[in-house]
Design a protein around this motif. Sequence first.
Motif, PDB file in Angstrom:
ATOM      1  N   LEU A   1      22.991 -16.109 -48.702  1.00  0.00           N
ATOM      2  CA  LEU A   1      21.839 -15.190 -48.694  1.00  0.00           C
ATOM      3  C   LEU A   1      22.268 -13.731 -48.720  1.00  0.00           C
ATOM      4  N   PRO A   2      21.411 -12.847 -49.224  1.00  0.00           N
ATOM      5  CA  PRO A   2      21.696 -11.417 -49.055  1.00  0.00           C
ATOM      6  C   PRO A   2      21.521 -10.965 -47.600  1.00  0.00           C
ATOM      7  N   LEU A   3      20.670 -11.639 -46.842  1.00  0.00           N
ATOM      8  CA  LEU A   3      20.563 -11.341 -45.412  1.00  0.00           C
ATOM      9  C   LEU A   3      21.835 -11.820 -44.714  1.00  0.00           C
ATOM     10  N   ASP A   4      22.407 -10.985 -43.847  1.00  0.00           N
ATOM     11  CA  ASP A   4      23.549 -11.436 -43.058  1.00  0.00           C
ATOM     12  C   ASP A   4      23.048 -12.169 -41.819  1.00  0.00           C
ATOM     13  N   VAL A   5      23.429 -13.431 -41.733  1.00  0.00           N
ATOM     14  CA  VAL A   5      23.022 -14.242 -40.582  1.00  0.00           C
ATOM     15  C   VAL A   5      24.269 -14.644 -39.813  1.00  0.00           C
ATOM     16  N   TYR A   6      24.433 -14.071 -38.625  1.00  0.00           N
ATOM     17  CA  TYR A   6      25.527 -14.479 -37.736  1.00  0.00           C
ATOM     18  C   TYR A   6      24.982 -15.443 -36.698  1.00  0.00           C
ATOM     19  N   PHE A   7      25.818 -16.387 -36.290  1.00  0.00           N
ATOM     20  CA  PHE A   7      25.380 -17.435 -35.380  1.00  0.00           C
ATOM     21  C   PHE A   7      26.076 -17.304 -34.036  1.00  0.00           C
ATOM     22  N   MET A   8      25.377 -17.649 -33.005  1.00  0.00           N
ATOM     23  CA  MET A   8      25.977 -17.913 -31.711  1.00  0.00           C
ATOM     24  C   MET A   8      25.867 -19.434 -31.507  1.00  0.00           C
ATOM     25  N   ALA A   9      26.906 -20.044 -30.954  1.00  0.00           N
ATOM     26  CA  ALA A   9      26.890 -21.493 -30.751  1.00  0.00           C
ATOM     27  C   ALA A   9      25.983 -21.820 -29.563  1.00  0.00           C
ATOM     28  N   SER A  10      25.027 -22.687 -29.811  1.00  0.00           N
ATOM     29  CA  SER A  10      23.987 -22.964 -28.810  1.00  0.00           C
ATOM     30  C   SER A  10      24.591 -23.609 -27.565  1.00  0.00           C
ATOM     31  N   SER A  11      24.511 -22.871 -26.463  1.00  0.00           N
ATOM     32  CA  SER A  11      25.224 -23.287 -25.255  1.00  0.00           C
ATOM     33  C   SER A  11      24.488 -24.342 -24.456  1.00  0.00           C
ATOM     34  N   CYS A  12      23.187 -24.404 -24.622  1.00  0.00           N
ATOM     35  CA  CYS A  12      22.388 -25.214 -23.705  1.00  0.00           C
ATOM     36  C   CYS A  12      21.483 -26.170 -24.468  1.00  0.00           C
ATOM     37  N   VAL A  13      22.079 -27.199 -25.014  1.00  0.00           N
ATOM     38  CA  VAL A  13      21.334 -28.280 -25.655  1.00  0.00           C
ATOM     39  C   VAL A  13      21.693 -29.554 -24.897  1.00  0.00           C
ATOM     40  N   PRO A  14      20.840 -30.022 -24.012  1.00  0.00           N
ATOM     41  CA  PRO A  14      19.497 -29.525 -23.697  1.00  0.00           C
ATOM     42  C   PRO A  14      19.528 -28.277 -22.828  1.00  0.00           C
ATOM     43  N   ALA A  15      18.356 -27.621 -22.775  1.00  0.00           N
ATOM     44  CA  ALA A  15      18.221 -26.441 -21.922  1.00  0.00           C
ATOM     45  C   ALA A  15      18.425 -26.809 -20.466  1.00  0.00           C
ATOM     46  N   SER A  16      18.046 -28.019 -20.096  1.00  0.00           N
ATOM     47  CA  SER A  16      18.324 -28.524 -18.747  1.00  0.00           C
ATOM     48  C   SER A  16      18.312 -30.040 -18.815  1.00  0.00           C
ATOM     49  N   ALA A  17      18.711 -30.664 -17.733  1.00  0.00           N
ATOM     50  CA  ALA A  17      18.748 -32.132 -17.688  1.00  0.00           C
ATOM     51  C   ALA A  17      17.350 -32.727 -17.743  1.00  0.00           C
ATOM     52  N   PHE A  18      16.311 -31.892 -17.617  1.00  0.00           N
ATOM     53  CA  PHE A  18      14.945 -32.410 -17.657  1.00  0.00           C
ATOM     54  C   PHE A  18      14.443 -32.563 -19.085  1.00  0.00           C
ATOM     55  N   GLU A  19      15.204 -32.076 -20.049  1.00  0.00           N
ATOM     56  CA  GLU A  19      14.757 -32.131 -21.439  1.00  0.00           C
ATOM     57  C   GLU A  19      15.573 -33.157 -22.225  1.00  0.00           C
ATOM     58  N   SER A  20      14.979 -33.651 -23.304  1.00  0.00           N
ATOM     59  CA  SER A  20      15.578 -34.719 -24.093  1.00  0.00           C
ATOM     60  C   SER A  20      15.714 -34.321 -25.546  1.00  0.00           C
ATOM     61  N   PRO A  21      16.834 -33.706 -25.915  1.00  0.00           N
ATOM     62  CA  PRO A  21      17.074 -33.472 -27.340  1.00  0.00           C
ATOM     63  C   PRO A  21      17.515 -34.785 -27.982  1.00  0.00           C
ATOM     64  N   ARG A  22      17.760 -34.766 -29.280  1.00  0.00           N
ATOM     65  CA  ARG A  22      18.278 -35.970 -29.919  1.00  0.00           C
ATOM     66  C   ARG A  22      19.598 -36.361 -29.274  1.00  0.00           C
ATOM     67  N   ARG A  23      20.453 -35.382 -29.061  1.00  0.00           N
ATOM     68  CA  ARG A  23      21.704 -35.601 -28.346  1.00  0.00           C
ATOM     69  C   ARG A  23      22.123 -34.265 -27.741  1.00  0.00           C
ATOM     70  N   PRO A  24      22.864 -34.317 -26.631  1.00  0.00           N
ATOM     71  CA  PRO A  24      23.342 -33.047 -26.059  1.00  0.00           C
ATOM     72  C   PRO A  24      24.513 -32.503 -26.870  1.00  0.00           C
ATOM     73  N   LEU A  25      24.688 -31.189 -26.871  1.00  0.00           N
ATOM     74  CA  LEU A  25      25.905 -30.580 -27.437  1.00  0.00           C
ATOM     75  C   LEU A  25      26.936 -30.469 -26.309  1.00  0.00           C
ATOM     76  N   LEU A  26      28.073 -31.089 -26.522  1.00  0.00           N
ATOM     77  CA  LEU A  26      29.141 -31.097 -25.513  1.00  0.00           C
ATOM     78  C   LEU A  26      30.144 -29.996 -25.858  1.00  0.00           C
ATOM     79  N   PRO A  27      31.038 -29.677 -24.918  1.00  0.00           N
ATOM     80  CA  PRO A  27      32.015 -28.610 -25.203  1.00  0.00           C
ATOM     81  C   PRO A  27      32.766 -28.812 -26.519  1.00  0.00           C
TER      82      PRO A  27
END
Lengths: 564, 564
Positions: A124-150
């Motif tokens: 893209l012409p837009l510059d998109v920088y990413f930060m690696a999502s630290s909290c998937v899930p946001a807490s143990a009370f939420e259910s994503p498809r899978r958690p992101l581990l270290p």
Amino acid sequence: MPALARRLAVARGDEPADVVVRGGRVFSAFTREWLETDVAVVDGYVAGLGEYEGAEVLDAGGRWVVPGFVDAHMHLESSKLLVDEFARLVLPLGTTTVVVDPHEIANVLGTDGVHWLLDVCGGLPLDVYFMASSCVPASAFESPRRPLLPGDLEGLLRRRRVIGLAEMMNFPGVVSGDEHELAKLALPGAEHVDGHAPGVVGRTLNAYTAAGIYSDHEASTIEEGRERLRAGMWLLIREASAARNLHALLPLVTEYGPHRIAFCTDDREPEHIAEDGHVNTMVRDTVAAGISPEDALVLATLNPATWHGLRHLGAIAPGYQADLLVLPDLESFVPETVLKRGRPVGEIERVEVPEWVKHTVRVRHVAARDFALPWDGDGRARVIGVIPDQITTEPLVEEPLVDDGHAVADPERDLAKIAVVERHLGTGRRSVGLVRGFGLRAGALASTFAHDAHNIVVVGMDDQDMARAVARLAEIGGGVVVVEDRGVRAELPLPVAGLISEARLDEVVAASRGCIEAAAKLGCTLPSPFQTMSFLALSVIPSLKITDRGLVDVDRFELVPLQA
Amino acid sequence: MPALARRLAVARGDEPADVVVRGGRVFSAFTREWLETDVAVVDGYVAGLGEYEGAEVLDAGGRWVVPGFVDAHMHLESSKLLVDEFARLVLPLGTTTVVVDPHEIANVLGTDGVHWLLDVCGGLPLDVYFMASSCVPASAFESPRRPLLPGDLEGLLRRRRVIGLAEMMNFPGVVSGDEHELAKLALPGAEHVDGHAPGVVGRTLNAYTAAGIYSDHEASTIEEGRERLRAGMWLLIREASAARNLHALLPLVTEYGPHRIAFCTDDREPEHIAEDGHVNTMVRDTVAAGISPEDALVLATLNPATWHGLRHLGAIAPGYQADLLVLPDLESFVPETVLKRGRPVGEIERVEVPEWVKHTVRVRHVAARDFALPWDGDGRARVIGVIPDQITTEPLVEEPLVDDGHAVADPERDLAKIAVVERHLGTGRRSVGLVRGFGLRAGALASTFAHDAHNIVVVGMDDQDMARAVARLAEIGGGVVVVEDRGVRAELPLPVAGLISEARLDEVVAASRGCIEAAAKLGCTLPSPFQTMSFLALSVIPSLKITDRGLVDVDRFELVPLQA
């Protein structure tokens, strides 16, 4: 000639520039002053300020030339637009770089989703920088498809254009020294990490900061902002659709100067951007509030770039990327011309969405009885109290209306049912509670866009309509839907991960408005009911929330029963 | 408990701190204000500001607590002290971190010397960060033991505590796009690079900056400083023994605020530090010049740390290293107490110097006739015109005194001989010229400390004394020597690479003074003749210099004959 050698030749004046921007008042973000000078651009970079000749000349006479705006923190998915369409929308508004946390798509599609988004943003012409999502899930009370581990994060952090660890939302975990959270902070590349610390103050804030987290975009009062600056944090002032902190925090700019403060939009709805604007509205509103244009511009350009270590962005100077805006005045901050990497923004190619990115809504058959709330007729119930235009809620306690051994919705007292249905794996897990503040008289509203796990949130006065709404979302692959009398009254399909539309901006805005109007016909009194709903399952924003695992008392950070 | 978990426990108040600094006014480098608060320290780091209990309490009542000073750019070797002795000298003055360019030792001992220095610095309480020396030799006119090639730099840049590429002195090479210089700038780790651009302005400065070089410590006028700030460069204000720019540049702090400006000492003689001080003198003089203490402190703490990306240094805040100074007032800036990593500085172990670091002076037998200047009796000669207390020289032209077909020294007109003798490989390469400004009546002065290649520089009125001086330096393994009538009148041995003493500060200062006094007895009128001599072979500072390869016209950047 290699690119750098050519850039130096142009800087020296030995070769003509590709483009010379001539006659404008050029903003120096470093000294906060206006320079009457040419800007020589070659191969997308600024070669120098001074007198130059170029193959093309852009006349900026009588206008102001400023660096492109950099959004310090945002979630692309909140725009509901594919990133190509997002770029078509925000580039003309002057946003030339965004730093994104892709945690919405990460909750739905794991690292695969993030890698896909990284790949499609690369062209893209837009510059998109990413930060690696630290909290998937946001807490143990939420259910994503899978958690992101270290390990997942480590892989993301090694990619080009991934510049750090995204907002560390599990502040209770960090503060308490949870080893899993500290392990994430110890990853290579995670030295740069964004914070998320709503309401955190005093020793708790010390502990959060001492873990190495030096930004926050959740401050909403002068006192919180001041404490963050003193703790060494960068204050990212947020002006999102549902959380607006600009005016509350601007006095800190007046008091301390525009240092270690930057703008971010966090979550902006497509209507918000289309009707008002993007980062440019924050500059405009800051100047309207009495801050100098020079200070306001720094908050939107050099400062966000500096916080994120993007040394080639946020200023007009030799060696900086030539992201330039020509402004007709210093009031509206709507650019007359946008140069991205030294060129006008041309056609932007459509992003192709592969099949696997769609088809993410998997729910078991849901029937009206799944929303039943058996009630013994005794005691009172916890009720989520919606606060208009806020993402926090009030923890209310009410005696529910009881019918035949069940607590039921009660339009007379504005008590609707709310449910969260797991939608990634089709486990059938769900929970049901009560909410006040929508003003619904009948029907049901449902959405697959529900922070952060993006399970289905459904609010309704009728169990059968709630069931129909959930079923409809499964049929269309996710989105927003309004149901009355078993019939779909309006819908906004979001087939890309259940979060994002494939349509053009105007179609998305029209469908979104259609849903809001249909909700209003059902009695809904909230101006942005689906935006409000999208935060009711977010278990890290106070006070009472609901996920597929149950009611969450965010202040005590634990699941609580419906019965108070 | 792991270190970070313990730090967080102390921050929360769940564990006692190691040390609590109580009752002081604590400087916030971020908001430039004073906070009345405790500082809790654990394991060498600040856990938090607020109310805390600790195993030890340091009473700072009525005093000011500020971060330790960070020197943004300096050469350890200029102190003539081994780094342990240097640390004993500057830590009590409040300098807790220095960023060094080890290019003196690199010219003498290559990367081996730098690795050795890195190793011995690792165990010190002083934090010593390194920049990889970019320009060994400083130019093709100089003869180090061996040049550092990009591969050498790559190895250095991969070491911990090497944080970037040191001052890119070959600015003509960079500006012209020389591929060897650009290759250095493209090395991994070289994104962070210090500049060195004396007198460079306009398009030439654009080209230098466009190469990615965003600092300079060579600005000496307001105009140069302003231009550097506008170009996006950090302005490192230097106050060295032989080049003092503080007062000339301070108006820029008043005009623009203390942003993107930091202090450095570059080259300070041992006497200078012993008699006056180190970074603290720059803070003192800045405040005396009317700048607020808060602005002055930022220039010596947070700003140098920020420029170098040392995120844990330069401020007192959670997670920052506990380098704290307790100041009795805001005038003298001599600390009452220095805490380094949270502890008072105790005994510092002596550095052991291995044999190979000494024995670096290799010269062929040198005789008086080697300094002869055959002269045909016609025309005039180029003469280096010394300017007292400056490192630049004037290019003079004089008719030499001729005797028996040779140009000879002429005390009546203050025309001495100057020679540079290669001393690393014993090649016998040397060149001889004329210099004015020492005021010598007789004898010879010689030194192995001569920027940047550190060959032997000898100035004399007598060829035999010059030969004796060179021979003496070979005998003692390098240093400074004063010879009259073939006899050594005074000397300062610098056996470590011919640059550094193994003695204690007071012995070094005494011997150094002895040499200056002996020179004065020979008629020398310069206040710091050896310091002046040490820059006469530096081929990157205008205007006329001399190396072992001949006279260098620095402005034209070429070798020129003696005959004008």
